[in-house]
Design an enzyme around this catalytic site. Structure first.
Site, mmCIF file in Angstrom:
data_model
loop_
_atom_site.group_PDB
_atom_site.id
_atom_site.type_symbol
_atom_site.label_atom_id
_atom_site.label_comp_id
_atom_site.label_asym_id
_atom_site.label_seq_id
_atom_site.Cartn_x
_atom_site.Cartn_y
_atom_site.Cartn_z
ATOM 1 N N PHE A 188 0.861 -1.194 0.000
ATOM 2 C CA PHE A 188 0.000 0.000 0.000
ATOM 3 C C PHE A 188 0.888 1.231 0.000
ATOM 4 O O PHE A 188 1.672 1.438 0.925
ATOM 5 C CB PHE A 188 -0.915 0.014 1.234
ATOM 6 C CG PHE A 188 -1.883 1.168 1.202
ATOM 7 C CD1 PHE A 188 -3.101 1.047 0.552
ATOM 8 C CD2 PHE A 188 -1.572 2.387 1.790
ATOM 9 C CE1 PHE A 188 -3.992 2.120 0.483
ATOM 10 C CE2 PHE A 188 -2.459 3.461 1.736
ATOM 11 C CZ PHE A 188 -3.682 3.326 1.076
ATOM 12 N N ASP B 155 9.230 2.836 2.012
ATOM 13 C CA ASP B 155 8.037 3.629 2.333
ATOM 14 C C ASP B 155 7.805 3.457 3.831
ATOM 15 O O ASP B 155 7.328 2.432 4.302
ATOM 16 C CB ASP B 155 6.848 3.102 1.518
ATOM 17 C CG ASP B 155 5.524 3.753 1.925
ATOM 18 O OD1 ASP B 155 5.462 4.383 2.992
ATOM 19 O OD2 ASP B 155 4.539 3.593 1.178
ATOM 20 N N LYS C 53 2.287 10.353 8.097
ATOM 21 C CA LYS C 53 1.598 10.017 9.350
ATOM 22 C C LYS C 53 2.245 10.662 10.583
ATOM 23 O O LYS C 53 2.033 11.821 10.862
ATOM 24 C CB LYS C 53 1.522 8.498 9.490
ATOM 25 C CG LYS C 53 0.602 7.846 8.459
ATOM 26 C CD LYS C 53 0.410 6.385 8.724
ATOM 27 C CE LYS C 53 -0.433 5.679 7.685
ATOM 28 N NZ LYS C 53 -1.861 5.940 7.762
#
Ligand SMILES: Cc1ncc(COP(=O)(O)O)c(C=O)c1O
Length: 392
Positions: A132, A217, A246
């Site tokens: 993702f 990532d 985040k």
């Protein structure tokens, strides 16, 4: 809040009826004054919990001084945050942006630029099944989410996929068109699946040998989530490019692309954005990273992570469930069967917020400063829910 107000929001998610109005630490409060113990924290975003004083102070101070001066000019908080990230990682330069997907777009563009400049026009980025990387068109194409296969066609080309953990498959996909290999050190949305240290080291050796950059990532794993400042440190290997999001802003929209000098080949005009690196968000980023770097903070994340893992393992044994996996305070409990969405709903009715990235899995992403008592409270409630709602 009135029905018509809700209807004016574009429906892009199934949302429960609660309307949240305030938060403090591990707790959220809804419109009726009801409190919820939050083990989702905006999907691992509020790393210091809701409205921590460091964050609100940094926001208020910076808001009173300078909110935005345009990314065409230098500003002090952006430079300071870049320096803090560089000083505490293996990277040399940082580009700030506003979301994880935008950071990954930047990484993809950087790899394509590098491929165009140094590898004869190479543009493919090898990514992984079930990965993702975000919801822009390129990052959806880079992702390996099977449900997205037919969505928003045609996809952006150039993202061949390997099975996660399969080094030979990666080796066989590398060719003259390859500009990079990109992975999550822990596949989060796929079900909290950590890459083994052997796989991380294997990828590092392979990409070095074949002369292509390695991108991590770290939008979910970065900023202390795994118990190290960055997830790649868990294996001890050092990648060429990293993306953060985040937790970097502790709840405000802030993300980053970090890279080593050798791959920093953007030229003026290649990359940018109106809000990128604005002083308001980067001042918050400075406050967040300073809190994470305070002596003992990350040790405490490790301790809390072990405590939560142990509690989940005990629940799994007691209720005959599956594996507990993950790192630090990014953990998952495999239920064995697909009743996680039901449990999430029942938990919310009882004042506990949980997340299920897959129907058989609960994911736990509490604030990094969650207390042992809050972990106990969550485990106790989960224990009783597991007993009451057992689905076989
Ligand atoms: C590993 C990973 N990459 C990228 C993203 C996308 O980040 P954002 O939602 O901020 O665009 C996420 C978000 O969940 C993520 O977990």
């Amino acid at each position: 809040m009135h029905r018509e107000d809700i209807n004016a929001l574009m429906k892009v998610a199934e949302r429960p009826p609660q309307v949240f109005v305030s938060g403090s630490g591990s707790w959220l409060v809804d419109q009726t004054g009801r409190r919820y113990l939050d083990f989702v924290q905006g999907w691992a975003v509020n790393c210091l919990g809701h409205c921590p004083p460091e964050l609100t102070r940094a926001l208020a101070d910076q808001a009173a001084r300078l909110v935005n001066c345009s990314p065409a000019f230098f500003n002090e908080p952006a430079a300071r945050l870049a320096q803090l990230l560089v000083a505490n990682s293996c990277f040399d330069q940082v580009f700030f942006c506003n979301s994880g997907a935008e950071a990954n777009e930047g990484a993809i563009k950087l790899a394509r630029k590098w491929g165009a400049k140094y590898r004869g026009g190479a543009f493919e980025i090898i990514t992984f099944a079930n990965a993702f990387h975000g919801r822009t068109l390129a990052t959806m194409s880079a992702s390996g989410k099977p449900q997205w296969n037919q969505l928003f066609e045609p996809k952006v080309p150039g993202f061949p996929k390997a099975p996660f953990g399969d080094l030979e498959a990666v080796a066989s996909l590398i060719n003259a068109r390859t500009a990079a290999v990109m992975l999550e050190p822990v596949q989060g949305e796929a079900g909290v699946i950590p890459a083994t240290p052997e796989f991380m080291h294997g990828l590092r050796a392979l990409t070095r040998e074949r002369g292509v950059p390695l991108i991590v990532d770290e939008i979910q794993t970065g900023m202390g989530r795994t118990g190290k400042l960055f997830g790649y440190e868990q294996s001890g290997m050092e990648p060429d490019i990293m993306t953060l999001g985040k937790g970097l802003g502790g709840g405000v929209p802030l993300a980053a692309l970090a890279a080593r000098d050798a791959v920093c080949c953007f030229e003026p005009g290649d990359q940018g954005g109106t809000f990128n690196g604005n002083p308001l968000m980067t001042a918050v980023g400075c406050a967040v990273i300073e809190a994470l770097l305070a002596p003992g903070f990350l040790d405490e994340v490790v301790r809390k992570g072990e405590y939560l893992r142990l509690g989940l393992e005990q629940l799994s044994a007691k209720h005959g469930l599956g594996e507990v996996r993950g790192q630090g305070l990014l953990l998952a409990l495999d239920l064995g069967t697909d009743w996680a969405p039901l449990l999430v709903e029942r938990a919310r009715e009882r004042g506990l917020l949980l997340n299920s990235p897959r129907p058989h899995l609960l994911r736990f992403m509490p604030a990094l400063n969650v207390s042992a008592a809050e972990i106990d409270g969550m485990l106790e409630l989960l224990d009783s829910l597991l007993g009451e709602h057992r689905v076989r």
